[in-house]
Design an enzyme around this catalytic site. Structure first.
Site, short mmCIF file in Angstrom:
data_model
loop_
_atom_site.label_atom_id
_atom_site.label_comp_id
_atom_site.label_asym_id
_atom_site.label_seq_id
_atom_site.Cartn_x
_atom_site.Cartn_y
_atom_site.Cartn_z
N GLY A 1 0.81 -1.22 0.00
CA GLY A 1 0.00 0.00 0.00
C GLY A 1 0.84 1.26 0.00
N HIS B 1 4.24 2.03 -8.08
CA HIS B 1 3.30 0.91 -7.98
C HIS B 1 2.33 0.91 -9.18
CE1 HIS B 1 4.13 1.57 -3.55
NE2 HIS B 1 4.37 0.29 -3.65
#
Ligand code: PAF
Length: 282
Positions: free
Chosen positions: A33, A39
């Site tokens: 996260g 990402h």
């Protein structure tokens, strides 16, 4: 299409089963996260290579050592969900710790030869935690491919090795490091940098680039290039853990004859420990 979200292994498997029945190729992007553009690049690559993209967000306690930032690791679920929806992820797996680790679980996965070097030497147990959770996630998702960033080069090598050694039927894809405008490698831990440290942080990448030019120049030994980089970074205020020119295939020290090289660095700047690397051929 709205992204689905599940937090249990059984719901995850139900959805995956439906997709497999229709022959979908499944890509998996495991994350902890606090998602940034690095990402999202992994999700975009996954999107290109598969019909369905599964992303996990799980801050894995077993890869954090004593005194590390497990409790304070940035958890930004709401913003992460929005970014993943926008990037075209199909399914978000957001398990709790007890969903991943059963109460009395005793098994761990380890790749000792790679896990004790470099970051593994400074963070004992880190790569065992990574190898174990990634193996468990692979067993839960059973993806056709899985996408990882090259910024964590040692992690990528550990994962490629365990997949090979344990005959896990997944193709591992490595994606180039995403950088800020000034060259700093994107990392969730960059948020820990003060404004002053943030200005200095790109010096790590500059040191790698200078070292690569010196390797190409061929006038200095690899050891002397390493020493010079450590001296420069220390002079700027970094606490250098390692600055190493090694063989990219197994992270062993490079000789003057090796062609495929990796420059790796880890250094503390204030509280955060930053890592970066560059692989190249000469
Ligand atoms: O690179 C990371 O974010 C983590 O190490 C990973 C691969 C998700 C395992 O927890």
């Amino acid at each position: 299409m709205a992204m689905q979200q599940v937090s249990t292994i059984s719901l995850l498997r139900n959805t995956l089963k439906q997709w497999r029945l229709t022959g979908d190729r499944i890509a998996f992007v495991p994350t902890m996260g606090n998602l940034h553009a690095g990402h999202i690049k992994l999700v975009t690559e996954a999107r290109k290579q598969a019909d369905k993209v599964v992303v996990s967000i799980f801050v894995n306690p077993t890869q954090f050592g004593l005194g590390e930032d497990f409790n304070s690791y940035p958890r930004t679920e709401k913003a992460d969900q929005e970014k993943l929806q926008e990037a075209g992820a199909d399914l978000l797996f957001l398990p709790a710790v007890n969903e991943i680790y059963a109460k009395h679980s005793m098994t761990a996965v380890t790749v000792p030869a790679l896990s004790k070097l470099y970051c593994g030497a400074s963070r004992p147990g880190h790569f065992e935690g990574v190898a174990t959770v990634v193996t468990k996630l692979f067993n839960m998702v059973q993806p056709d491919i899985s996408v990882f960033g090259k910024k964590d080069f040692q992690q990528l090598l550990v994962i490629r090795t365990l997949v090979h050694d344990l005959n896990i039927p997944v193709e591992i894809v490595g994606v180039e490091t995403e950088r800020e405008f000034d060259g700093l490698a994107m990392s969730s831990r960059n948020t820990y940098l003060t404004a002053k440290e943030r200005l200095l942080a790109p010096e790590l990448y500059r040191a790698i680039c200078r070292a690569r030019e010196a390797v190409y120049g061929g006038e200095q030994s690899l050891k002397s290039i390493e020493r010079q980089a450590i001296k420069q970074l220390t002079g700027l205020g970094f606490m250098v853990d390692y600055f190493s020119i090694c063989r990219s295939q197994d992270l062993q020290p490079a000789t003057e004859d090796d062609k495929h090289l990796l420059i790796m660095v880890a250094a503390k700047l204030g509280s955060p420990r930053l890592i970066d690397n560059m692989s190249f051929a000469r």
